[in-house]
Design a protein around this motif. Sequence first.
Motif, short mmCIF file in Angstrom:
data_model
loop_
_atom_site.label_atom_id
_atom_site.label_comp_id
_atom_site.label_asym_id
_atom_site.label_seq_id
_atom_site.Cartn_x
_atom_site.Cartn_y
_atom_site.Cartn_z
N PRO A 172 46.39 -3.45 -1.64
CA PRO A 172 45.45 -4.01 -0.67
C PRO A 172 44.76 -2.90 0.10
CG PRO A 172 47.59 -5.11 -0.53
CD PRO A 172 47.77 -3.91 -1.40
N GLY A 173 43.48 -3.10 0.40
CA GLY A 173 42.73 -2.08 1.13
C GLY A 173 43.28 -1.81 2.52
N SER A 174 44.05 -2.75 3.07
CA SER A 174 44.63 -2.57 4.40
C SER A 174 46.00 -1.88 4.37
CB SER A 174 44.78 -3.94 5.07
OG SER A 174 45.59 -4.81 4.26
N SER A 175 46.50 -1.57 3.16
CA SER A 175 47.84 -0.99 3.05
C SER A 175 47.88 0.42 3.64
CB SER A 175 48.25 -0.95 1.58
OG SER A 175 49.45 -0.21 1.42
N TRP A 176 49.00 0.75 4.23
CA TRP A 176 49.20 2.10 4.77
C TRP A 176 49.12 3.17 3.66
CZ3 TRP A 176 53.31 5.37 3.41
CH2 TRP A 176 54.29 4.79 2.61
N LEU A 177 49.38 2.74 2.43
CA LEU A 177 49.35 3.68 1.32
C LEU A 177 47.95 4.26 1.10
CD1 LEU A 177 51.54 1.55 -1.12
CD2 LEU A 177 52.19 3.76 -0.13
N CYS A 178 46.93 3.50 1.47
CA CYS A 178 45.55 3.98 1.27
C CYS A 178 45.26 5.21 2.11
CB CYS A 178 44.56 2.87 1.61
SG CYS A 178 44.62 1.44 0.52
N ARG A 179 46.03 5.43 3.17
CA ARG A 179 45.77 6.57 4.04
C ARG A 179 46.42 7.85 3.52
NH1 ARG A 179 46.99 2.40 7.74
NH2 ARG A 179 49.08 3.28 8.17
N LEU A 180 47.25 7.71 2.51
CA LEU A 180 47.90 8.90 1.95
C LEU A 180 46.95 9.63 1.02
CD1 LEU A 180 51.45 7.46 1.04
CD2 LEU A 180 50.76 8.68 3.11
N LYS A 181 47.02 10.97 1.08
CA LYS A 181 46.20 11.77 0.18
C LYS A 181 46.69 11.63 -1.25
CE LYS A 181 44.43 16.45 -0.51
NZ LYS A 181 44.43 17.85 -0.01
N GLU A 182 48.01 11.60 -1.43
CA GLU A 182 48.61 11.39 -2.73
C GLU A 182 49.68 10.33 -2.60
OE1 GLU A 182 50.15 14.98 -4.36
OE2 GLU A 182 48.17 15.85 -4.76
#
Length: 294
Positions: A172-182
Amino acid sequence: MEIRHFRYFLAVAKHRNFSRAAAQLGIAPPTLTRQIQDMESDLGTRLFLRLQREVSLTDAGRALQAEAELTVRQFEAAQLNAQRAGRGETGHIELGYVASAVFSGVLQKQVSSFRLRYPDIGFTISENLMPVLPGLIEEGRLDVGYIRSPMHLPEALSTISLLVEGFALALPGSSWLCRLKEINAAHLQNEIFILPEQISGTLQVAAQGGYAPTLGPQPGGLVAVVALVSLGQGVAVVPESMVDHIKLPNVVYRRIQDCQPSSFLSLVYRRFEKAPAVARFIEHVKDFSERPTL
Protein backbone atom coordinates in the motif's frame (compact mmCIF):
# COMPACT_ATOMS: atom_id res chain seq x y z
CA MET A 1 -21.10 -49.27 -56.25
CA GLU A 2 -17.84 -47.85 -54.98
CA ILE A 3 -16.20 -44.46 -55.47
CA ARG A 4 -13.95 -45.94 -58.16
CA HIS A 5 -17.03 -46.67 -60.29
CA PHE A 6 -17.88 -42.97 -60.32
CA ARG A 7 -14.31 -42.14 -61.31
CA TYR A 8 -14.46 -44.67 -64.16
CA PHE A 9 -17.79 -43.31 -65.31
CA LEU A 10 -16.57 -39.69 -65.27
CA ALA A 11 -13.41 -40.58 -67.23
CA VAL A 12 -15.46 -42.20 -69.99
CA ALA A 13 -17.91 -39.30 -69.99
CA LYS A 14 -14.99 -36.85 -70.36
CA HIS A 15 -13.11 -38.66 -73.13
CA ARG A 16 -16.13 -40.24 -74.85
CA ASN A 17 -13.86 -43.15 -75.60
CA PHE A 18 -13.08 -46.26 -73.52
CA SER A 19 -9.48 -46.60 -74.67
CA ARG A 20 -8.54 -42.98 -73.89
CA ALA A 21 -10.38 -43.15 -70.54
CA ALA A 22 -8.61 -46.41 -69.64
CA ALA A 23 -5.24 -44.84 -70.45
CA GLN A 24 -6.00 -41.93 -68.11
CA LEU A 25 -7.05 -44.32 -65.34
CA GLY A 26 -4.13 -46.68 -65.88
CA ILE A 27 -6.26 -49.77 -66.40
CA ALA A 28 -6.94 -52.05 -69.37
CA PRO A 29 -9.87 -51.11 -71.67
CA PRO A 30 -11.65 -54.46 -71.15
CA THR A 31 -11.49 -53.92 -67.37
CA LEU A 32 -13.01 -50.46 -67.74
CA THR A 33 -15.72 -51.81 -70.02
CA ARG A 34 -16.68 -54.46 -67.44
CA GLN A 35 -16.80 -51.86 -64.65
CA ILE A 36 -19.17 -49.63 -66.63
CA GLN A 37 -21.31 -52.63 -67.49
CA ASP A 38 -21.48 -53.52 -63.79
CA MET A 39 -22.68 -49.98 -63.03
CA GLU A 40 -25.36 -50.15 -65.69
CA SER A 41 -26.46 -53.52 -64.36
CA ASP A 42 -26.69 -52.21 -60.78
CA LEU A 43 -28.63 -49.12 -61.91
CA GLY A 44 -30.84 -51.03 -64.31
CA THR A 45 -30.26 -48.56 -67.13
CA ARG A 46 -27.71 -47.72 -69.80
CA LEU A 47 -25.36 -44.83 -69.17
CA PHE A 48 -23.68 -44.64 -72.57
CA LEU A 49 -24.66 -45.10 -76.19
CA ARG A 50 -21.91 -47.05 -77.95
CA LEU A 51 -21.08 -45.63 -81.37
CA GLN A 52 -18.44 -46.79 -83.81
CA ARG A 53 -15.47 -44.79 -82.44
CA GLU A 54 -16.85 -43.05 -79.40
CA VAL A 55 -19.63 -43.12 -76.83
CA SER A 56 -22.18 -40.53 -75.73
CA LEU A 57 -24.15 -40.12 -72.55
CA THR A 58 -27.75 -41.28 -72.35
CA ASP A 59 -30.32 -39.20 -70.46
CA ALA A 60 -29.61 -41.37 -67.41
CA GLY A 61 -25.87 -40.81 -67.88
CA ARG A 62 -26.31 -37.04 -68.02
CA ALA A 63 -28.45 -37.17 -64.87
CA LEU A 64 -25.75 -39.17 -63.10
CA GLN A 65 -22.81 -37.03 -64.26
CA ALA A 66 -23.44 -33.99 -62.04
CA GLU A 67 -24.12 -36.13 -58.98
CA ALA A 68 -21.05 -38.27 -59.65
CA GLU A 69 -18.84 -35.18 -59.92
CA LEU A 70 -20.20 -33.88 -56.61
CA THR A 71 -19.74 -37.26 -54.93
CA VAL A 72 -16.12 -37.57 -56.06
CA ARG A 73 -15.34 -33.98 -54.95
CA GLN A 74 -16.89 -34.58 -51.53
CA PHE A 75 -15.07 -37.88 -51.13
CA GLU A 76 -11.72 -36.33 -52.05
CA ALA A 77 -12.35 -33.39 -49.70
CA ALA A 78 -13.24 -35.76 -46.86
CA GLN A 79 -10.15 -37.82 -47.59
CA LEU A 80 -7.93 -34.74 -47.60
CA ASN A 81 -9.47 -33.39 -44.39
CA ALA A 82 -8.93 -36.72 -42.66
CA GLN A 83 -5.31 -36.84 -43.81
CA ARG A 84 -4.68 -33.25 -42.67
CA ALA A 85 -6.32 -33.94 -39.30
CA GLY A 86 -4.15 -37.03 -38.93
CA ARG A 87 -1.07 -34.91 -39.57
CA GLY A 88 -2.20 -32.36 -36.99
CA GLU A 89 -2.91 -29.63 -39.56
CA THR A 90 -6.58 -29.22 -38.62
CA GLY A 91 -8.51 -29.67 -35.41
CA HIS A 92 -9.31 -27.77 -32.22
CA ILE A 93 -7.39 -27.08 -29.01
CA GLU A 94 -8.87 -26.24 -25.60
CA LEU A 95 -6.28 -24.03 -23.91
CA GLY A 96 -6.30 -22.73 -20.35
CA TYR A 97 -4.01 -20.16 -18.74
CA VAL A 98 -3.27 -18.25 -15.58
CA ALA A 99 -3.19 -14.47 -15.75
CA SER A 100 0.56 -14.08 -15.47
CA ALA A 101 1.00 -15.95 -18.75
CA VAL A 102 -0.81 -13.07 -20.44
CA PHE A 103 1.12 -10.36 -18.58
CA SER A 104 4.42 -11.86 -19.71
CA GLY A 105 3.31 -12.07 -23.37
CA VAL A 106 4.41 -15.70 -23.69
CA LEU A 107 0.94 -17.05 -24.43
CA GLN A 108 0.24 -14.42 -27.11
CA LYS A 109 3.52 -15.03 -28.92
CA GLN A 110 3.24 -18.80 -28.98
CA VAL A 111 -0.43 -18.97 -29.99
CA SER A 112 0.01 -16.28 -32.66
CA SER A 113 3.01 -17.98 -34.25
CA PHE A 114 1.20 -21.34 -34.20
CA ARG A 115 -1.89 -19.86 -35.87
CA LEU A 116 0.24 -18.38 -38.63
CA ARG A 117 1.67 -21.82 -39.34
CA TYR A 118 -1.55 -23.81 -38.88
CA PRO A 119 -4.48 -21.46 -39.65
CA ASP A 120 -7.01 -24.33 -39.80
CA ILE A 121 -6.52 -25.33 -36.15
CA GLY A 122 -8.97 -23.51 -33.89
CA PHE A 123 -8.60 -22.54 -30.23
CA THR A 124 -10.90 -22.06 -27.29
CA ILE A 125 -8.89 -20.04 -24.75
CA SER A 126 -9.98 -19.41 -21.17
CA GLU A 127 -8.47 -18.09 -17.95
CA ASN A 128 -8.48 -20.59 -15.09
CA LEU A 129 -7.49 -20.68 -11.45
CA MET A 130 -4.10 -22.34 -11.18
CA PRO A 131 -5.00 -24.96 -8.52
CA VAL A 132 -7.71 -26.47 -10.74
CA LEU A 133 -6.07 -26.09 -14.16
CA PRO A 134 -3.91 -29.27 -14.07
CA GLY A 135 -6.94 -31.34 -13.08
CA LEU A 136 -8.92 -30.00 -16.02
CA ILE A 137 -6.13 -31.13 -18.34
CA GLU A 138 -5.85 -34.55 -16.73
CA GLU A 139 -9.63 -35.03 -17.08
CA GLY A 140 -9.55 -33.99 -20.75
CA ARG A 141 -11.66 -30.85 -20.27
CA LEU A 142 -8.64 -28.81 -21.36
CA ASP A 143 -5.86 -29.92 -23.69
CA VAL A 144 -2.97 -27.73 -22.52
CA GLY A 145 -2.44 -24.95 -20.01
CA TYR A 146 -0.03 -22.21 -19.05
CA ILE A 147 0.80 -22.29 -15.34
CA ARG A 148 3.38 -20.84 -13.00
CA SER A 149 5.77 -23.47 -11.66
CA PRO A 150 6.80 -25.01 -9.37
CA MET A 151 3.60 -26.78 -8.38
CA HIS A 152 2.58 -30.36 -7.76
CA LEU A 153 1.19 -32.09 -10.84
CA PRO A 154 -0.54 -35.45 -11.43
CA GLU A 155 1.78 -38.13 -12.81
CA ALA A 156 -0.10 -38.15 -16.11
CA LEU A 157 1.02 -34.58 -16.85
CA SER A 158 4.32 -33.07 -17.89
CA THR A 159 5.60 -29.52 -18.41
CA ILE A 160 7.77 -27.42 -20.69
CA SER A 161 9.62 -24.60 -18.91
CA LEU A 162 9.16 -21.34 -20.81
CA LEU A 163 10.20 -18.20 -18.93
CA VAL A 164 12.08 -17.64 -15.69
CA GLU A 165 10.69 -14.59 -13.95
CA GLY A 166 11.40 -12.72 -10.73
CA PHE A 167 9.00 -11.27 -8.19
CA ALA A 168 8.18 -7.79 -6.99
CA LEU A 169 6.68 -6.57 -3.73
CA ALA A 170 3.28 -4.86 -3.97
CA LEU A 171 2.51 -2.72 -0.95
CA PRO A 172 0.00 0.00 0.00
CA GLY A 173 1.18 3.52 -0.79
CA SER A 174 0.58 4.47 2.85
CA SER A 175 2.83 1.71 4.20
CA TRP A 176 5.85 2.69 6.29
CA LEU A 177 7.89 0.46 3.98
CA CYS A 178 7.55 3.03 1.18
CA ARG A 179 9.73 5.42 3.17
CA LEU A 180 12.65 3.00 3.22
CA LYS A 181 15.41 3.49 0.68
CA GLU A 182 15.85 -0.27 0.44
CA ILE A 183 13.46 -3.03 1.50
CA ASN A 184 14.91 -6.30 2.78
CA ALA A 185 13.11 -9.56 3.52
CA ALA A 186 13.48 -9.01 7.29
CA HIS A 187 11.49 -5.74 7.06
CA LEU A 188 8.39 -7.78 6.15
CA GLN A 189 8.36 -9.95 9.27
CA ASN A 190 5.28 -8.30 10.79
CA GLU A 191 3.38 -7.78 7.55
CA ILE A 192 0.32 -9.73 6.42
CA PHE A 193 0.95 -11.41 3.08
CA ILE A 194 -1.90 -11.46 0.58
CA LEU A 195 -1.37 -14.70 -1.31
CA PRO A 196 -1.41 -15.11 -5.08
CA GLU A 197 -2.11 -18.53 -6.55
CA GLN A 198 1.64 -19.24 -6.71
CA ILE A 199 2.91 -18.80 -3.13
CA SER A 200 6.51 -19.90 -3.68
CA GLY A 201 7.71 -16.29 -3.86
CA THR A 202 6.13 -15.48 -0.48
CA LEU A 203 7.71 -18.54 1.11
CA GLN A 204 11.16 -17.72 -0.33
CA VAL A 205 11.01 -14.17 1.04
CA ALA A 206 10.03 -15.40 4.51
CA ALA A 207 12.78 -18.02 4.46
CA GLN A 208 15.33 -15.36 3.56
CA GLY A 209 14.07 -13.20 6.43
CA GLY A 210 14.14 -16.11 8.87
CA TYR A 211 10.49 -16.06 9.97
CA ALA A 212 7.17 -17.79 9.39
CA PRO A 213 5.01 -15.44 7.30
CA THR A 214 1.65 -14.19 8.51
CA LEU A 215 -0.67 -15.39 5.78
CA GLY A 216 -3.67 -13.35 4.73
CA PRO A 217 -6.40 -14.21 2.24
CA GLN A 218 -5.78 -15.90 -1.11
CA PRO A 219 -8.42 -14.22 -3.29
CA GLY A 220 -7.55 -15.91 -6.60
CA GLY A 221 -6.33 -13.94 -9.62
CA LEU A 222 -3.57 -11.37 -9.51
CA VAL A 223 -5.92 -8.42 -9.98
CA ALA A 224 -7.83 -9.51 -6.88
CA VAL A 225 -4.55 -9.82 -4.96
CA VAL A 226 -3.41 -6.31 -5.88
CA ALA A 227 -6.90 -4.97 -5.16
CA LEU A 228 -6.60 -6.14 -1.54
CA VAL A 229 -3.16 -4.54 -1.33
CA SER A 230 -4.66 -1.25 -2.58
CA LEU A 231 -7.25 -1.50 0.19
CA GLY A 232 -4.49 -1.74 2.80
CA GLN A 233 -5.10 -5.40 3.69
CA GLY A 234 -1.45 -6.40 3.42
CA VAL A 235 1.49 -6.78 1.05
CA ALA A 236 1.97 -9.30 -1.75
CA VAL A 237 4.87 -10.95 -3.55
CA VAL A 238 3.78 -10.98 -7.19
CA PRO A 239 5.35 -11.78 -10.60
CA GLU A 240 7.37 -8.83 -11.85
CA SER A 241 5.74 -9.00 -15.31
CA MET A 242 2.54 -7.58 -13.86
CA VAL A 243 4.22 -4.40 -12.54
CA ASP A 244 3.65 -2.62 -15.84
CA HIS A 245 0.20 -4.09 -16.40
CA ILE A 246 -1.77 -3.73 -13.17
CA LYS A 247 -1.82 -0.15 -11.96
CA LEU A 248 -4.22 0.46 -9.06
CA PRO A 249 -4.53 3.49 -6.76
CA ASN A 250 -2.55 3.27 -3.52
CA VAL A 251 -0.28 0.47 -4.79
CA VAL A 252 3.50 0.78 -4.97
CA TYR A 253 5.82 -1.87 -6.41
CA ARG A 254 9.27 -2.26 -4.88
CA ARG A 255 12.21 -4.61 -5.17
CA ILE A 256 13.26 -6.78 -2.22
CA GLN A 257 16.99 -6.07 -2.17
CA ASP A 258 18.38 -9.11 -0.40
CA CYS A 259 16.07 -11.69 -1.95
CA GLN A 260 15.37 -12.33 -5.60
CA PRO A 261 12.90 -15.23 -5.65
CA SER A 262 11.91 -16.56 -9.03
CA SER A 263 9.45 -18.88 -10.69
CA PHE A 264 8.87 -19.87 -14.27
CA LEU A 265 5.98 -20.13 -16.64
CA SER A 266 5.33 -23.61 -17.98
CA LEU A 267 3.12 -25.30 -20.51
CA VAL A 268 1.45 -28.29 -18.89
CA TYR A 269 0.15 -31.13 -21.05
CA ARG A 270 -0.73 -34.83 -20.99
CA ARG A 271 2.37 -37.04 -21.29
CA PHE A 272 0.85 -39.37 -23.85
CA GLU A 273 -1.17 -36.95 -25.95
CA LYS A 274 -2.88 -38.68 -28.88
CA ALA A 275 -4.79 -35.84 -30.55
CA PRO A 276 -2.63 -34.81 -33.55
CA ALA A 277 -3.46 -31.08 -33.37
CA VAL A 278 -2.64 -30.91 -29.66
CA ALA A 279 0.58 -32.88 -30.15
CA ARG A 280 1.49 -30.48 -32.96
CA PHE A 281 1.03 -27.50 -30.60
CA ILE A 282 3.13 -29.14 -27.89
CA GLU A 283 5.97 -29.67 -30.38
CA HIS A 284 5.61 -26.06 -31.54
CA VAL A 285 5.97 -24.79 -27.97
CA LYS A 286 9.03 -27.01 -27.42
CA ASP A 287 10.64 -25.60 -30.55
CA PHE A 288 9.66 -22.05 -29.58
CA SER A 289 11.09 -22.38 -26.08
CA GLU A 290 14.40 -23.69 -27.43
CA ARG A 291 15.01 -20.76 -29.77
CA PRO A 292 17.92 -18.55 -28.71
CA THR A 293 17.05 -15.13 -27.32
CA LEU A 294 18.36 -12.34 -29.56
